[in-house]
Design a protein around this motif. Sequence first.
Motif, PDB file in Angstrom:
ATOM      1  N   TYR A  79       0.457 -16.934  21.694  1.00 48.28           N
ATOM      2  CA  TYR A  79       0.837 -16.170  22.886  1.00 48.28           C
ATOM      3  C   TYR A  79       0.664 -17.010  24.149  1.00 48.28           C
ATOM      4  O   TYR A  79       1.537 -17.026  25.024  1.00 48.28           O
ATOM      5  N   ARG A  80      -0.430 -17.755  24.227  1.00 49.89           N
ATOM      6  CA  ARG A  80      -0.719 -18.556  25.414  1.00 49.89           C
ATOM      7  C   ARG A  80       0.251 -19.736  25.567  1.00 49.89           C
ATOM      8  O   ARG A  80       0.514 -20.168  26.685  1.00 49.89           O
ATOM      9  N   ARG A  81       0.783 -20.215  24.452  1.00 44.03           N
ATOM     10  CA  ARG A  81       1.751 -21.321  24.575  1.00 44.03           C
ATOM     11  C   ARG A  81       3.180 -20.818  24.778  1.00 44.03           C
ATOM     12  O   ARG A  81       4.127 -21.597  24.822  1.00 44.03           O
ATOM     13  N   GLY A  82       3.310 -19.504  24.936  1.00 46.69           N
ATOM     14  CA  GLY A  82       4.628 -18.941  25.232  1.00 46.69           C
ATOM     15  C   GLY A  82       5.420 -18.533  24.023  1.00 46.69           C
ATOM     16  O   GLY A  82       6.603 -18.199  24.132  1.00 46.69           O
ATOM     17  N   GLY A  83       4.783 -18.541  22.855  1.00 50.20           N
ATOM     18  CA  GLY A  83       5.476 -18.168  21.632  1.00 50.20           C
ATOM     19  C   GLY A  83       5.302 -16.701  21.287  1.00 50.20           C
ATOM     20  O   GLY A  83       4.677 -15.930  22.021  1.00 50.20           O
ATOM     21  N   MET A  84       5.846 -16.321  20.142  1.00 52.64           N
ATOM     22  CA  MET A  84       5.834 -14.932  19.702  1.00 52.64           C
ATOM     23  C   MET A  84       5.091 -14.812  18.379  1.00 52.64           C
ATOM     24  O   MET A  84       5.114 -15.741  17.561  1.00 52.64           O
ATOM     25  N   VAL A  85       4.459 -13.670  18.175  1.00 51.06           N
ATOM     26  CA  VAL A  85       3.701 -13.398  16.950  1.00 51.06           C
ATOM     27  C   VAL A  85       4.310 -12.200  16.229  1.00 51.06           C
ATOM     28  O   VAL A  85       4.599 -11.172  16.851  1.00 51.06           O
ATOM     29  N   THR A  86       4.501 -12.339  14.918  1.00 52.05           N
ATOM     30  CA  THR A  86       4.948 -11.209  14.106  1.00 52.05           C
ATOM     31  C   THR A  86       4.019 -11.098  12.905  1.00 52.05           C
ATOM     32  O   THR A  86       3.472 -12.099  12.439  1.00 52.05           O
ATOM     33  N   MET A  87       3.801  -9.877  12.438  1.00 53.01           N
ATOM     34  CA  MET A  87       2.886  -9.661  11.318  1.00 53.01           C
ATOM     35  C   MET A  87       3.496  -8.719  10.290  1.00 53.01           C
ATOM     36  O   MET A  87       4.039  -7.669  10.637  1.00 53.01           O
ATOM     37  N   SER A  88       3.383  -9.139   9.033  1.00 54.37           N
ATOM     38  CA  SER A  88       3.764  -8.289   7.913  1.00 54.37           C
ATOM     39  C   SER A  88       2.482  -7.723   7.299  1.00 54.37           C
ATOM     40  O   SER A  88       1.373  -8.113   7.677  1.00 54.37           O
ATOM     41  N   TRP A  89       2.633  -6.804   6.346  1.00 53.24           N
ATOM     42  CA  TRP A  89       1.458  -6.192   5.722  1.00 53.24           C
ATOM     43  C   TRP A  89       1.758  -5.926   4.255  1.00 53.24           C
ATOM     44  O   TRP A  89       2.415  -4.952   3.920  1.00 53.24           O
ATOM     45  N   HIS A  90       1.292  -6.831   3.376  1.00 55.07           N
ATOM     46  CA  HIS A  90       1.392  -6.604   1.943  1.00 55.07           C
ATOM     47  C   HIS A  90       0.193  -5.746   1.527  1.00 55.07           C
ATOM     48  O   HIS A  90      -0.776  -6.239   0.952  1.00 55.07           O
ATOM     49  N   ALA A  91       0.292  -4.483   1.842  1.00 55.98           N
ATOM     50  CA  ALA A  91      -0.813  -3.561   1.564  1.00 55.98           C
ATOM     51  C   ALA A  91      -1.020  -3.378   0.073  1.00 55.98           C
ATOM     52  O   ALA A  91      -0.066  -3.264  -0.701  1.00 55.98           O
ATOM     53  N   ASN A  92      -2.277  -3.335  -0.348  1.00 51.18           N
ATOM     54  CA  ASN A  92      -2.597  -3.085  -1.744  1.00 51.18           C
ATOM     55  C   ASN A  92      -2.120  -1.696  -2.169  1.00 51.18           C
ATOM     56  O   ASN A  92      -1.885  -0.826  -1.330  1.00 51.18           O
ATOM     57  N   ASN A  93      -1.990  -1.520  -3.449  1.00 49.82           N
ATOM     58  CA  ASN A  93      -1.569  -0.235  -4.000  1.00 49.82           C
ATOM     59  C   ASN A  93      -2.735   0.753  -3.906  1.00 49.82           C
ATOM     60  O   ASN A  93      -3.744   0.586  -4.589  1.00 49.82           O
ATOM     61  N   PRO A  94      -2.619   1.774  -3.072  1.00 49.38           N
ATOM     62  CA  PRO A  94      -3.747   2.692  -2.846  1.00 49.38           C
ATOM     63  C   PRO A  94      -4.018   3.624  -4.016  1.00 49.38           C
ATOM     64  O   PRO A  94      -5.082   4.245  -4.080  1.00 49.38           O
ATOM     65  N   LEU A  95      -3.098   3.696  -4.952  1.00 50.79           N
ATOM     66  CA  LEU A  95      -3.275   4.583  -6.104  1.00 50.79           C
ATOM     67  C   LEU A  95      -3.945   3.861  -7.270  1.00 50.79           C
ATOM     68  O   LEU A  95      -4.876   4.381  -7.893  1.00 50.79           O
ATOM     69  N   THR A  96      -3.506   2.615  -7.527  1.00 48.58           N
ATOM     70  CA  THR A  96      -4.005   1.878  -8.700  1.00 48.58           C
ATOM     71  C   THR A  96      -5.108   0.888  -8.352  1.00 48.58           C
ATOM     72  O   THR A  96      -5.818   0.410  -9.247  1.00 48.58           O
ATOM     73  N   GLY A  97      -5.208   0.523  -7.066  1.00 49.61           N
ATOM     74  CA  GLY A  97      -6.189  -0.471  -6.658  1.00 49.61           C
ATOM     75  C   GLY A  97      -5.729  -1.896  -6.878  1.00 49.61           C
ATOM     76  O   GLY A  97      -6.471  -2.844  -6.592  1.00 49.61           O
ATOM     77  N   LYS A  98      -4.506  -2.060  -7.354  1.00 46.07           N
ATOM     78  CA  LYS A  98      -3.959  -3.408  -7.570  1.00 46.07           C
ATOM     79  C   LYS A  98      -3.218  -3.856  -6.311  1.00 46.07           C
ATOM     80  O   LYS A  98      -3.273  -3.199  -5.278  1.00 46.07           O
ATOM     81  N   ASN A  99      -2.497  -4.974  -6.398  1.00 51.34           N
ATOM     82  CA  ASN A  99      -1.867  -5.520  -5.190  1.00 51.34           C
ATOM     83  C   ASN A  99      -0.540  -4.839  -4.862  1.00 51.34           C
ATOM     84  O   ASN A  99      -0.110  -3.902  -5.551  1.00 51.34           O
ATOM     85  N   ALA A 100       0.108  -5.321  -3.806  1.00 53.41           N
ATOM     86  CA  ALA A 100       1.342  -4.706  -3.306  1.00 53.41           C
ATOM     87  C   ALA A 100       2.475  -4.749  -4.318  1.00 53.41           C
ATOM     88  O   ALA A 100       3.393  -3.928  -4.267  1.00 53.41           O
ATOM     89  N   TRP A 101       2.408  -5.705  -5.245  1.00 57.36           N
ATOM     90  CA  TRP A 101       3.479  -5.891  -6.223  1.00 57.36           C
ATOM     91  C   TRP A 101       3.301  -5.009  -7.461  1.00 57.36           C
ATOM     92  O   TRP A 101       4.117  -5.072  -8.378  1.00 57.36           O
ATOM     93  N   ASP A 102       2.261  -4.196  -7.481  1.00 52.91           N
ATOM     94  CA  ASP A 102       2.052  -3.307  -8.623  1.00 52.91           C
ATOM     95  C   ASP A 102       2.985  -2.108  -8.502  1.00 52.91           C
ATOM     96  O   ASP A 102       2.790  -1.229  -7.659  1.00 52.91           O
ATOM     97  N   VAL A 103       3.999  -2.079  -9.355  1.00 57.52           N
ATOM     98  CA  VAL A 103       5.001  -1.002  -9.309  1.00 57.52           C
ATOM     99  C   VAL A 103       4.931  -0.158 -10.584  1.00 57.52           C
ATOM    100  O   VAL A 103       5.940   0.360 -11.064  1.00 57.52           O
ATOM    101  N   SER A 104       3.724  -0.023 -11.110  1.00 56.26           N
ATOM    102  CA  SER A 104       3.540   0.693 -12.371  1.00 56.26           C
ATOM    103  C   SER A 104       3.609   2.211 -12.227  1.00 56.26           C
ATOM    104  O   SER A 104       3.689   2.926 -13.224  1.00 56.26           O
ATOM    105  N   ASP A 105       3.565   2.692 -10.985  1.00 60.56           N
ATOM    106  CA  ASP A 105       3.551   4.142 -10.755  1.00 60.56           C
ATOM    107  C   ASP A 105       4.478   4.461  -9.581  1.00 60.56           C
ATOM    108  O   ASP A 105       4.393   3.834  -8.530  1.00 60.56           O
ATOM    109  N   SER A 106       5.350   5.418  -9.775  1.00 59.72           N
ATOM    110  CA  SER A 106       6.324   5.755  -8.732  1.00 59.72           C
ATOM    111  C   SER A 106       5.877   6.898  -7.824  1.00 59.72           C
ATOM    112  O   SER A 106       6.680   7.445  -7.065  1.00 59.72           O
ATOM    113  N   SER A 107       4.585   7.245  -7.899  1.00 60.27           N
ATOM    114  CA  SER A 107       4.102   8.339  -7.042  1.00 60.27           C
ATOM    115  C   SER A 107       3.180   7.840  -5.929  1.00 60.27           C
ATOM    116  O   SER A 107       2.517   8.641  -5.278  1.00 60.27           O
ATOM    117  N   VAL A 108       3.148   6.527  -5.705  1.00 60.13           N
ATOM    118  CA  VAL A 108       2.195   5.962  -4.753  1.00 60.13           C
ATOM    119  C   VAL A 108       2.491   6.412  -3.330  1.00 60.13           C
ATOM    120  O   VAL A 108       1.589   6.871  -2.616  1.00 60.13           O
TER     121      VAL A 108
END
Length: 330
Positions: A79-108
């Motif tokens: 920010y101080r050098r005049g640039g821009m900051v962007t942030m993504s969020w690979h949030a963990n799976n709140p249902l299974t406790g695994k990572n964002a790529w855990d697609v074992s359940d479609s009710s998350v």
Amino acid sequence: MLKTLENMPRDGKFMFGHHDDTMYGIGWVGDEGRSDIKSVCGEYPAVMSFDLGDIELGHDVNLDSVPFDKIRREAVAQYRRGGMVTMSWHANNPLTGKNAWDVSDSSVVRSVLPGGANHEKFLGWLDRVADYLNSIKTADGVKVPVLFRPWHEHTGSWFWWGQALCSTEEYKALWQLTYDRLAAKGTDQLLWAYSPGIEPKDTAEYLERYPGDSKIDLIGADAYQYGTNAEYMATLDRILGIMEQVSREHGKAMALTEAGHESIPDSTWWTQTLLPVIAKYPISYVLVWRNAHNKPGHYFAPYPGEPSAKDFVKFHADRRTVFVKAGGEK
């Protein structure tokens, strides 16, 4: 920051971005002020991207082992050098406790919405995100503006919030919940980015799960090269053409929010494949993914001695590309 995003294409320019640029690179990790991009062309990327994955768990480091304290410092420095900051969020799976790529359940997604079993837990996660974003301040207390890009690549089905894992209504409700909770926590320094993958074939598909103009400041797409240069150029042409129409109709800035060709096997990829296509469209920035220090071959930007580095210097010298200097002078 929004004015910068809007004015870039009007001036015939676009910013170059790199994920985790000052965190690590090929052959190094954590060196103060170091950047593979800066080592190649003498300037920093105008856009730097960082990820919040694992902040929701209260961890001190993110999913790529980057300390959140360092992300905070580097965001302020950018920010101080005049640039821009962007942030993504690979949030963990709140249902299974695994990572964002855990697609074992479609009710998350359903489980974190009001009335769901994980709703209260998820509110706590959102509060941690908000508290952290609000903590990114300059020495005199100015909150650093951040382009926040949650629930990205939802048109694919490799994250728990993806196309096949929730309904359109559930996805939009996830966005609404995220937006409202962070707003309630005073995150008035945020801009919001909507960032599908390359799957949409037209504007209707692109906008199918769009949260609405009131919650979005920039539209994007994540587009990586896996096939030939010609195939990638055609893919970029298609998705950027769709985005240009949406941008015009909805009055939103647009960007190539993630891009790249892993290991950059073509030494002239920057000026002969990427630049000819993106220069045709009114993008605010293009951002390539990280240069992993601990995963051989997993890099998307040049480093000293890398075969495409000379071509990247030409890309950097092009009048349309924007970088930032170490001292803050653009």
